[in-house]
Motif scaffolding. Structure first.
Motif, PDB file in Angstrom:
ATOM      1  N   TYR A 196      74.414  44.516 -35.370  1.00  0.00           N
ATOM      2  CA  TYR A 196      74.364  43.074 -35.609  1.00  0.00           C
ATOM      3  C   TYR A 196      72.905  42.644 -35.623  1.00  0.00           C
ATOM      4  N   GLY A 197      72.645  41.346 -35.762  1.00  0.00           N
ATOM      5  CA  GLY A 197      71.246  40.939 -35.814  1.00  0.00           C
ATOM      6  C   GLY A 197      71.053  39.446 -35.936  1.00  0.00           C
ATOM      7  N   SER A 198      69.823  39.078 -36.268  1.00  0.00           N
ATOM      8  CA  SER A 198      69.467  37.665 -36.402  1.00  0.00           C
ATOM      9  C   SER A 198      68.321  37.543 -37.395  1.00  0.00           C
ATOM     10  N   THR A 199      68.144  36.344 -37.929  1.00  0.00           N
ATOM     11  CA  THR A 199      67.048  36.085 -38.863  1.00  0.00           C
ATOM     12  C   THR A 199      66.432  34.724 -38.576  1.00  0.00           C
ATOM     13  N   THR A 200      65.222  34.546 -39.072  1.00  0.00           N
ATOM     14  CA  THR A 200      64.582  33.232 -39.085  1.00  0.00           C
ATOM     15  C   THR A 200      64.055  32.997 -40.491  1.00  0.00           C
ATOM     16  N   GLY A 201      63.700  31.764 -40.799  1.00  0.00           N
ATOM     17  CA  GLY A 201      63.156  31.456 -42.114  1.00  0.00           C
ATOM     18  C   GLY A 201      64.239  31.100 -43.115  1.00  0.00           C
ATOM     19  N   THR A 202      63.843  30.984 -44.383  1.00  0.00           N
ATOM     20  CA  THR A 202      64.755  30.505 -45.429  1.00  0.00           C
ATOM     21  C   THR A 202      64.970  31.500 -46.569  1.00  0.00           C
ATOM     22  N   LEU A 203      64.223  32.593 -46.594  1.00  0.00           N
ATOM     23  CA  LEU A 203      64.389  33.559 -47.679  1.00  0.00           C
ATOM     24  C   LEU A 203      65.673  34.368 -47.532  1.00  0.00           C
ATOM     25  N   ASP A 204      66.211  34.497 -46.304  1.00  0.00           N
ATOM     26  CA  ASP A 204      67.385  35.350 -46.082  1.00  0.00           C
ATOM     27  C   ASP A 204      68.573  34.956 -46.952  1.00  0.00           C
ATOM     28  N   THR A 205      68.636  33.681 -47.369  1.00  0.00           N
ATOM     29  CA  THR A 205      69.723  33.225 -48.240  1.00  0.00           C
ATOM     30  C   THR A 205      69.713  33.949 -49.581  1.00  0.00           C
TER      31      THR A 205
END
Length: 206
Positions: A110-119
């Motif tokens: 599992y994991g996590s992200t920050t920012g807006t590019l992940d979309t």
């Protein structure tokens, strides 16, 4: 007529009724004593029942262990990409090894992200063998465990319970390699954006 009903003739003499009464009392007392003695004997014999005992000594108890490592060399990032563009995916591999003493532990991701590019980052995660951290040479995929955006990965798979199934450790040590491929969608909205991501693997004995 005998003026005293308690005085009765006996072999030519008089015996007092009081003496007969005393003898009767003595007989009754003897009977009562015999009954009491019998009761005591019965109770005593009841306390002396047959018994037998067995035991199982020397029992010992100890816990096992759940141990999971990867070959990133001390938390080195899988990706440090800049200037990404559509149609030019980046690919990275990492090997996860289970070395606990408890078998049948489930390893999930599992994991996590920050920012807006992940979309806008199409992400594919494959599980297999071969290859190692920073080098996918020799990697042989066994299954694709994820194929969606990086945003979806971080939103849906947030802990072990909701994590992606990587493998179940049936031996120790036992390893699996993950190949992660990330590509930018051909969407102008993805320009000049950035994101960071954390990929986490966790083993639980269930």
């Amino acid at each position: 007529m005998n003026p005293n009903p308690f005085l009765q003739p006996n072999h030519g003499g008089l015996v007092t009724g009081r003496a007969d009464l005393v003898r009767s009392i003595i007989r009754l007392a003897a009977i009562a004593s015999a009954i009491l003695l019998l009761t005591v004997l019965v109770v005593t014999r009841s306390d002396a029942a047959f018994t037998a005992v067995t035991d199982n000594p020397g029992n010992s108890l100890a816990t096992g262990s759940v141990v999971l490592t990867d070959d990133d060399g001390g938390a080195t990032a899988l990706f440090t990409a800049t200037g990404m563009s559509p149609g030019n995916p980046i690919v990275a591999c990492i090997t996860v090894t289970y070395a606990g003493s408890l078998l049948n532990a489930d390893i999930k991701m599992y994991g996590s992200t920050t920012g807006t590019l992940d979309t806008y980052l199409d992400t594919t995660i494959e599980e297999g063998t071969g290859g190692s951290f920073g080098d996918c040479t020799g990697f042989t995929p066994a299954s694709t465990i994820f194929n969606n955006t990086l945003e979806n990965y971080a939103t849906v798979h947030t802990d072990w319970a909701s994590g992606l199934d990587v493998y179940t450790a049936t031996a120790t040590p036992q390893s699996r390699t993950l190949r992660i491929t990330v590509d930018v969608q051909n969407n102008p909205a993805a320009q000049n954006l950035s994101s960071t991501a954390t990929f986490t693997w966790e083993a639980q004995d269930v």
